[in-house]
Scaffold this active site. Structure first.
Site, PDB file in Angstrom:
ATOM      1  N   CYS A 108       3.618  40.866   4.863  1.00 50.24           N
ATOM      2  CA  CYS A 108       2.334  41.471   5.223  1.00 50.24           C
ATOM      3  C   CYS A 108       1.895  41.210   6.652  1.00 50.24           C
ATOM      4  CB  CYS A 108       1.248  40.996   4.258  1.00 50.24           C
ATOM      5  SG  CYS A 108       1.607  41.392   2.532  1.00 50.24           S
ATOM      6  N   CYS A 431      -2.166  36.161   5.496  1.00 48.59           N
ATOM      7  CA  CYS A 431      -1.105  35.512   4.721  1.00 48.59           C
ATOM      8  C   CYS A 431       0.043  36.499   4.545  1.00 48.59           C
ATOM      9  CB  CYS A 431      -1.637  35.086   3.350  1.00 48.59           C
ATOM     10  SG  CYS A 431      -2.269  36.465   2.353  1.00 48.59           S
TER      11      CYS A 431
END
Length: 448
Positions: A108, A431
């Site tokens: 991500c 994250c």
């Protein structure tokens, strides 16, 4: 003289320096509207969206292709036909084939890494400007035959004689009904990210109500920001063959109340102990983004008006089993400490919202004496992020999360908010799968 004067004034405006001692700027960025997978973009391919973002950026900035020296794109779920999607999207956009391109994948934070790679190239003098972008396309993910089926297919291609081929083919049939479906799960732990999010929320005592409240806040703020015209990184239109109208809006924003969200059942850990639902988790999304990053000197010579300086960044990694989604806490504390900053110095916070529980757990971790001492190796807690400064234009829960494109959205949203709100420093944090994390400091570019 004018360029020199502007640069001297800008240098006095901020105490932080960009990597390599050069002033490196985010000139501008665009993204396609983010759409729920299986909807508006379902008949396209990933490079179609990245191409649209590229061309949208070129049009918005007016930059000449001759001043783009490199293009890096982030992606996670790769289309095997366009594995170097940066190159394929650039070529399909009819941009010069002399522009080198490569693709990065870091879950991500893939386009975060793309931005930082361009910054590093500028800082080391390899280039003066390039484009960082990213794309993910969940409407058509690769679905593989299982390994035994693949082995049989390879064997069949080498088998001689019709009867022998028929024998291999017959044996292969029993394997064809069990394809390998992709999952948002850790290879090292075999745990889905949703389960990790549920466990993390429990570890930090984040209740279901807190998560639903935060998710509702995200959707309502995104709806408000859209109506106020703040999401100027979003392209005005993406034309999709077969549709009567162009795609002009994010289609995942659902203004709602926590009471409405409370009606949904847990999606991962079933029963009353489960708290992550479809409403308080980010949804599968199609979308792309692109950002123009340059040395300040180059941007000003071209007559461009940057949005922000990119001052510093860090990447971190933790245990992917029990600290999978705590990257923002580690990266934030590390980056701000490195630069002698505290939360009071930051005017704008943009944190990636994988799950409402993940965001709230990171906030609690940063404000925890135990976590600060035990894991961040500080004398106590790092501090509390003011909610009134956090994701005030919505976030991934509401706008959507095309894995490879979100980092650019976070960076330009921070830059745009600094301009609108009159702040100085912005912090981006996210994250990523594998226990990875990222944080970046941006500084508002002087208004004059």
């Amino acid at each position: 003289m004018r360029v020199s004067g502007v640069m001297k004034a800008a240098a006095k405006a901020g105490a932080l320096k960009s990597p390599g001692g050069k002033n490196i700027v985010l000139v501008d960025a665009v993204r396609t509207p983010f759409c729920t997978s299986g909807t508006s973009y379902k008949n396209l391919m990933p490079h179609d969206l990245q191409r649209a973002a590229l061309l949208g950026l070129m049009k918005k900035t007016g930059v000449s292709a001759s001043d783009v020296e490199y293009f890096i794109a982030g992606t996670v779920i790769q289309e095997v036909k366009t594995s170097n999607i940066a190159r394929e999207s650039l070529l399909s956009a009819n941009l010069p084939n002399s522009i080198p391109c490569h693709t990065v994948t870091m879950a991500c934070i893939s386009s975060n890494q793309a931005i930082c790679n361009i910054v590093e190239k500028i800082a080391t003098g390899q280039i003066e400007g390039g484009i960082a972008g990213g794309v993910d396309f969940m409407s058509d993910v690769p679905i593989r035959y299982n390994r035994k089926a693949r082995a049989s297919m390879l064997k069949l291609s080498k088998t001689k004689g019709t009867m022998n081929q028929l024998g291999v083919a017959a044996g292969m049939l029993k394997y064809l009904a069990s394809p390998e479906l992709p999952a948002v799960a850790e290879f090292s732990t075999n745990e889905t990210m949703g389960h990790s999010g549920d466990r993390l929320a429990a570890q930090f005592n984040v209740s279901r109500k807190e998560q639903d409240d935060f998710a509702s806040r995200s959707h309502n703020l995104a709806d408000k920001a859209t109506k106020m015209g703040y999401l100027t990184d979003k392209m005005s239109a993406v034309f999709v063959p077969g549709l009567n109208e162009a795609v002009t809006a994010d289609n995942g924003i659902r203004p709602s109340t926590p009471q409405q969200m409370a009606k949904l059942k847990p999606a991962f850990i079933k029963g009353p102990q489960g708290t992550v639902t479809a409403a308080n988790a980010s949804f599968l999304t199609d979308g792309a983004s692109a950002a123009l990053v340059m040395s300040e000197e180059k941007a000003l010579k071209l007559g461009l008006k940057p949005k922000a300086y990119i001052r510093d960044f860090v990447f971190v990694s933790q245990d992917p089993k029990d600290q999978l989604l705590l990257g923002p806490a580690y990266a934030t504390a590390k980056l701000l400490s490195k630069n002698g900053l505290k939360f009071a110095d930051i005017d704008v916070f943009e944190l990636h919202e994988a799950f409402a529980g993940q965001v709230l757990a990171n906030l609690k971790a940063l404000d925890s004496d135990y976590f600060g001492k035990q894991f961040l190796k500080l004398g106590g807690k790092f501090g509390a992020i003011p909610m009134e400064k956090l994701n005030t234009w919505g976030g991934s829960l509401s706008l959507g999360h095309p894995f490879g494109a979100t980092g650019v959205r976070l960076a330009v949203t921070a830059a745009n908010r600094l301009q609108v709100e009159g702040g100085k420093y912005g912090l981006v944090a996210a994250c990523a799968a594998g226990g990875l994390g990222h944080a970046m400091i941006t500084e508002a570019y002087p208004a004059k």
